[in-house]
Design a protein around this motif. Structure first.
Motif: not given
Lengths: 386, 386
Positions: B381, A310-311, B112, A291-293, A373, A306-307, A296-297, B221, B218, B45, A304, A299
């Protein structure tokens, strides 16, 4: 702490002129015996480099005398000329060491599409420099010579109380995602083991180590993990102890690869527990690791969660979407389908991040290692070829 | 050019205080009839937001009076309280418009885990502001109110010579990957069509448009694509023409989403041709669209075709790894397993990049839309939640 830690191995790392910087770019490791047992695992990428095509054949009989590795060019998608280059490289090693070219493995790493006449000339001339440079303390130079964007060499060794040793070296940095093997790795041992035993130990080890390192989701065309045994210690190891030691070496090198992945500022350990099966635990961890999101979070030191969900929700693993717990660095941030402890209390400034995903359906567990990321990842990979 | 382009629809976009900036953050669209046909597709999802759970039930009978959408909070993983919030929002819309809450769809987008009492209070108060603000020219404000990290609203419309109109709005930016739907989209038409016809047209359209937009790999949701028909034109459309128009609107909005994806500096079109099946063509394109290495290379204006092959090789599509052609912006850089034209001649400075992958095994084609991986993507992000 290197491929020459075990008795019966000599190695060299030399500059063949493949890297414009003039840095070390060719490694040669020779097994002086008395055994020449070997096993290897290869990338499962269907688009493979010429050295992979060569080495897959050379390993079939389980006997290998030497392995030559170069950085500074992948010799992948270079056509029939590129395959001949690999073949000639093995021939050159065979001639210089007085062994059959069919007992020589070849590994290359670098830019795909690189492998012209100049590349071949330098490879062959490099073998002529490397062969006479082989020494029993050449391991560290060899480890340095296989580096691409690695910032430092990766080496490891284990000594058994029974009198045998395993040593190894690895290079990784980019295109770190599994397909059996995920990088260039050479492991050597002076234990008295057959190629069949090496094969069993290596596959069992890579399955839970290199195969679970997924730094950037990209699978390489050139990856190969090789293990060679000289038997020079004269000791036949206990097979369970030997397998555990090979796994330990692979885990150590995998962690070193994670710790030096391109541009990474965090090492993220994703532990999925109470999955229905180990495969499903792997699937869940891998989905989060890609999950790039989320990456990145991390990083941005932002927990996060929620991400993460979501994955997880993109997988077909068995779980109740509203009865998953997510814990980040010991703080359970989500349980029973809603926020739990406040994520503000999580400190993500340290490099190590631990994500625990509790699926609550079974008894299986798996851990995936990944990285965040970052700007540096984007920078390194937008500027690599040019 | 908006959700109020078609007759029989009123819309509003208002500020409910969900966004700290005070920007528009709630949209309401009402179908004044005479028909109330509707269809919707939802994220696949498994970890879904409360509005998705609600809307999946509300759409079952194919009749919808209104749809309310908010940015500024996803109301996902907010537990039973969050679901009650969605339910109460639909009830509030129903009360203000004099319709059944079971005929009200709800969409939310944002972080989220966001959905506390204050969020609920603002949503309900927002409905009280939005309902009396509904007008026949409210489409543009509605499109603006659903934006999250979008830099501008996305709208489209098609007018049939037969006298009916389709209009639509969309928001995207991040978490852009398919699972049937991939974003919040509302499409309206005054054609006289049943919910079954809408469902057929919508699924046929999303399959080749939103489902093939894969900006960052990604999956959200909260994603939902809804189409509503008022029948106010009194015209029963030719079904083929109508389906083509819905596909055209979806393609237009998908391209707008791609063009405004978070941090992107290139719009990459990956066209896979001569695949054995359409699914395999999609798999190949999607694998390339998820290669961080290739996407970072494009950001650096580097036509690194080796990374395209490395991604193609991870799929199970039928092809001969050494008989694939890769063409970037019209320059065939790889053919027959080796470099072809020099990639130096490719100019990647324009935003549009076209990658053509010729598998040479069949007659199927598919196109995936993606973006490059940039510093701005990482920045947005890593800083989104905080």
């Amino acid at each position: 702490m290197s491929v020459t830690a075990a008795q019966g191995f000599v190695a060299a790392g030399i500059a063949a002129g493949l890297k414009e910087s003039g840095a070390l770019d060719m490694a040669l490791v020779q097994n002086l015996g008395p055994l020449r047992s070997a096993a290897a695992v290869f990338t499962s990428n269907r688009c493979t480099a010429n050295p992979i095509i060569w080495s897959r054949q050379a390993i079939v009989d389980g006997s290998i005398e030497a392995i030559v590795l170069n950085s500074g060019g992948a010799n992948c998608y270079t056509g029939a000329f590129g395959f001949q280059t690999t073949h000639q490289t093995a021939e050159q090693v065979g001639a210089r060491l007085g062994v059959s070219s069919g007992d020589v493995l070849v590994c290359s790493t670098g830019l795909i599409g690189t492998g012209d006449q100049s590349f071949r000339d330098r490879l062959l001339a490099g073998v002529d420099i490397a062969a006479p440079a082989l020494t029993a303390d050449g391991g560290p130079n060899a480890a340095r010579a296989i580096m691409t964007t690695d910032s430092h060499p990766k080496q490891a060794a284990v000594t058994s109380p029974s009198g045998w040793v395993i040593g190894g070296m690895a290079k990784g940095a980019g295109m770190l995602a599994p397909g059996l093997a995920t990088m260039l790795v050479v492991i050597t041992t002076d234990a008295d083991v057959s190629s069949a035993q090496l094969d069993t130990a290596l596959r069992s080890a890579t399955r839970v180590t290199f195969d679970r390192l997924d730094s950037d989701g990209c699978m390489s065309t050139n990856d190969q993990v090789t293990i060679m045994a000289s038997g020079a210690s004269g000791v036949v190891p206990d097979s369970a102890e030997f397998e555990a030691a090979v796994t330990s070496i692979c885990a150590d090198l995998a962690q070193q690869l994670q710790g030096d992945a391109e541009g990474a500022s965090h090492d993220i350990t994703i532990e999925t527990i109470r999955a229905a099966t180990e495969d499903e635990a792997v699937d869940v961890g891998r989905a989060v690791s890609r999950s790039n999101l989320f990456k990145a979070a991390v990083f941005g030191n932002d927990p996060n969660w929620g991400r993460v969900l979501a994955a997880v929700g993109t997988t077909e693993a068995q779980f109740d979407p509203f009865d998953i717990d997510v814990t980040i660095n010991g703080v359970r941030v989500c349980s029973s389908g809603q926020p739990d402890q406040p994520s503000e209390s999580i400190d993500l400034t340290p490099r190590a991040v631990h994500v625990l995903i509790d699926l609550k359906v079974g008894a299986s567990t798996a851990t995936i290692l990944t990285n965040d990321l970052t700007h540096d990842y984007v920078h390194e990979n937008s500027a690599y070829a040019t």
